[in-house]
Design a protein around this motif. Structure first.
Motif, mmCIF file in Angstrom:
data_model
loop_
_atom_site.group_PDB
_atom_site.id
_atom_site.type_symbol
_atom_site.label_atom_id
_atom_site.label_comp_id
_atom_site.label_asym_id
_atom_site.label_seq_id
_atom_site.Cartn_x
_atom_site.Cartn_y
_atom_site.Cartn_z
ATOM 1 N N GLU A 20 -19.456 -14.545 -1.252
ATOM 2 C CA GLU A 20 -17.529 -13.558 -1.464
ATOM 3 C C GLU A 20 -16.823 -14.432 -0.541
ATOM 4 N N LYS A 21 -15.140 -14.498 -1.323
ATOM 5 C CA LYS A 21 -14.890 -15.072 -1.450
ATOM 6 C C LYS A 21 -13.445 -14.239 -0.583
ATOM 7 N N LEU A 22 -13.984 -14.371 0.554
ATOM 8 C CA LEU A 22 -12.656 -13.553 1.337
ATOM 9 C C LEU A 22 -11.848 -14.028 2.190
ATOM 10 N N HIS A 23 -10.549 -13.765 1.329
ATOM 11 C CA HIS A 23 -8.877 -13.920 1.940
ATOM 12 C C HIS A 23 -8.539 -12.897 2.869
ATOM 13 N N ILE A 24 -7.061 -13.785 3.378
ATOM 14 C CA ILE A 24 -7.212 -13.287 4.966
ATOM 15 C C ILE A 24 -5.868 -12.420 4.758
ATOM 16 N N GLN A 25 -5.306 -12.689 3.436
ATOM 17 C CA GLN A 25 -4.602 -11.553 3.880
ATOM 18 C C GLN A 25 -4.397 -10.670 3.067
ATOM 19 N N ASP A 26 -5.748 -10.130 2.430
ATOM 20 C CA ASP A 26 -6.494 -8.941 1.344
ATOM 21 C C ASP A 26 -7.266 -8.186 2.522
ATOM 22 N N LEU A 27 -7.805 -8.734 3.762
ATOM 23 C CA LEU A 27 -8.252 -7.697 4.667
ATOM 24 C C LEU A 27 -7.356 -6.895 5.230
ATOM 25 N N ASP A 28 -8.270 -5.702 5.508
ATOM 26 C CA ASP A 28 -7.232 -5.087 6.746
ATOM 27 C C ASP A 28 -7.907 -4.852 7.985
ATOM 28 N N PRO A 29 -7.777 -4.899 8.854
ATOM 29 C CA PRO A 29 -8.123 -5.403 10.472
ATOM 30 C C PRO A 29 -8.560 -3.591 10.588
ATOM 31 N N ARG A 30 -7.255 -2.535 10.253
ATOM 32 C CA ARG A 30 -7.696 -1.124 10.714
ATOM 33 C C ARG A 30 -8.007 -0.660 9.622
ATOM 34 N N PHE A 31 -9.006 -0.923 8.690
ATOM 35 C CA PHE A 31 -9.347 0.152 8.145
ATOM 36 C C PHE A 31 -11.258 -0.020 8.103
ATOM 37 N N PRO A 32 -11.949 -0.648 9.424
ATOM 38 C CA PRO A 32 -13.126 0.379 10.002
ATOM 39 C C PRO A 32 -12.412 1.818 11.032
ATOM 40 N N ASP A 33 -11.597 0.856 11.754
ATOM 41 C CA ASP A 33 -10.813 2.225 12.823
ATOM 42 C C ASP A 33 -10.760 3.670 12.176
ATOM 43 N N GLU A 34 -9.361 3.344 10.895
ATOM 44 C CA GLU A 34 -9.454 4.773 10.099
ATOM 45 C C GLU A 34 -10.712 5.277 9.788
ATOM 46 N N LEU A 35 -11.808 4.563 9.009
ATOM 47 C CA LEU A 35 -12.682 5.220 8.331
ATOM 48 C C LEU A 35 -13.085 6.039 9.734
ATOM 49 N N ALA A 36 -13.054 5.465 10.528
ATOM 50 C CA ALA A 36 -14.035 6.262 11.614
ATOM 51 C C ALA A 36 -13.265 7.727 12.235
ATOM 52 N N GLN A 37 -12.377 8.255 11.499
ATOM 53 C CA GLN A 37 -11.152 8.876 11.612
ATOM 54 C C GLN A 37 -12.300 10.176 11.176
ATOM 55 N N GLU A 38 -13.064 9.558 9.919
ATOM 56 C CA GLU A 38 -13.255 10.748 8.510
ATOM 57 C C GLU A 38 -14.066 11.254 9.523
ATOM 58 N N ARG A 73 -20.902 -3.772 5.902
ATOM 59 C CA ARG A 73 -20.497 -5.066 5.889
ATOM 60 C C ARG A 73 -18.949 -5.274 5.603
ATOM 61 N N GLN A 74 -18.903 -4.900 3.953
ATOM 62 C CA GLN A 74 -17.528 -5.002 3.944
ATOM 63 C C GLN A 74 -16.015 -4.142 4.553
ATOM 64 N N ILE A 75 -16.571 -3.201 5.247
ATOM 65 C CA ILE A 75 -16.180 -2.037 6.215
ATOM 66 C C ILE A 75 -15.552 -2.782 7.146
ATOM 67 N N LEU A 76 -16.648 -3.320 8.029
ATOM 68 C CA LEU A 76 -16.404 -4.035 8.689
ATOM 69 C C LEU A 76 -15.221 -5.154 8.878
ATOM 70 N N CYS A 77 -15.335 -6.045 7.582
ATOM 71 C CA CYS A 77 -14.710 -7.311 6.963
ATOM 72 C C CYS A 77 -13.242 -6.196 7.012
ATOM 73 N N GLY A 78 -13.118 -5.436 6.824
ATOM 74 C CA GLY A 78 -11.992 -4.862 6.201
ATOM 75 C C GLY A 78 -11.631 -5.252 4.439
ATOM 76 N N MET A 79 -12.607 -4.776 3.949
ATOM 77 C CA MET A 79 -12.336 -5.227 2.460
ATOM 78 C C MET A 79 -12.175 -3.869 2.356
ATOM 79 N N ARG A 80 -11.079 -3.197 2.224
ATOM 80 C CA ARG A 80 -10.392 -1.613 2.014
ATOM 81 C C ARG A 80 -10.115 -1.718 -0.108
ATOM 82 N N THR A 81 -9.264 -2.949 -0.336
ATOM 83 C CA THR A 81 -8.891 -2.354 -1.263
ATOM 84 C C THR A 81 -10.209 -2.559 -2.268
ATOM 85 N N GLU A 82 -10.525 -3.903 -2.458
ATOM 86 C CA GLU A 82 -11.572 -4.096 -2.904
ATOM 87 C C GLU A 82 -12.999 -2.849 -2.741
#
Length: 178
Positions: A20-38, A73-82
């Protein structure tokens, strides 16, 4: 009738993620922490990628694009939108085999539930999807029950399973219309 199954090895699931091609501008580094609050998702970062979750998953056997380890892995990479828009979130059967087998107590089933909750809350999927899927699950259970009843009543029958299943579905439609 011989059943054909497509399978990917644990390594192949990681190869898919690596391709998968990851584009850094598409990643959300806060996503894993936000999900960890669920609820139930606090152990997300314990995952050390052993792959037991995918190896024990009955869905990944018949749907090679579904992989609990890949989703982690997608969560930890911050692939929120996808990830939140992915149908893969809804493939999980909620059997909890992944959670029972995980040596790190990551509780993937809770993580899937958290992802689904976020997907609905953020509008990534229609808010009616969970209820429609629940209704579909109830219907599938009824089809399964009726198929089992027919197979038990006529254990040695030449009729192929697909035809028998079609008859069960047809009968169910007749009952619903009555």
């Amino acid at each position: 009738m011989q059943q054909v199954r497509r399978t990917l090895s644990h390594e192949s699931h990681y190869a898919l993620l690596a391709m998968e091609k990851l584009h850094i501008q598409d990643l959300d580094p806060r996503f894993p922490d936000e999900l960890a609050q669920e609820p139930g998702c606090q152990h997300l970062r314990r995952c050390f990628s052993c792959g037991i979750c995918t190896a024990t998953c009955p869905v990944s056997v018949i749907e090679p694009t579904f992989s609990p380890s890949r989703i982690l892995r997608q969560i930890l990479c911050g692939m929120r939108t996808e990830l939140l828009a992915s149908p893969a979130l809804w493939y999980c059967l909620s059997c909890a085999r992944c959670s029972f087998q995980c040596p790190q107590d990551v509780r993937f089933l809770d993580i899937i539930q958290g992802l689904r909750h976020l997907a609905v809350r953020e509008g990534a999927v229609n808010s009616e999807l969970p209820e429609r899927l629940r209704q579909g699950e109830v219907l599938l259970q009824e089809v399964r029950r009726r198929l089992i009843d027919r197979l038990m009543a006529h254990p040695v029958q030449e009729e192929d399973l697909a035809s028998l299943l079609a008859d069960v579905v047809k009968d169910l439609k007749t009952v619903e219309q009555a």
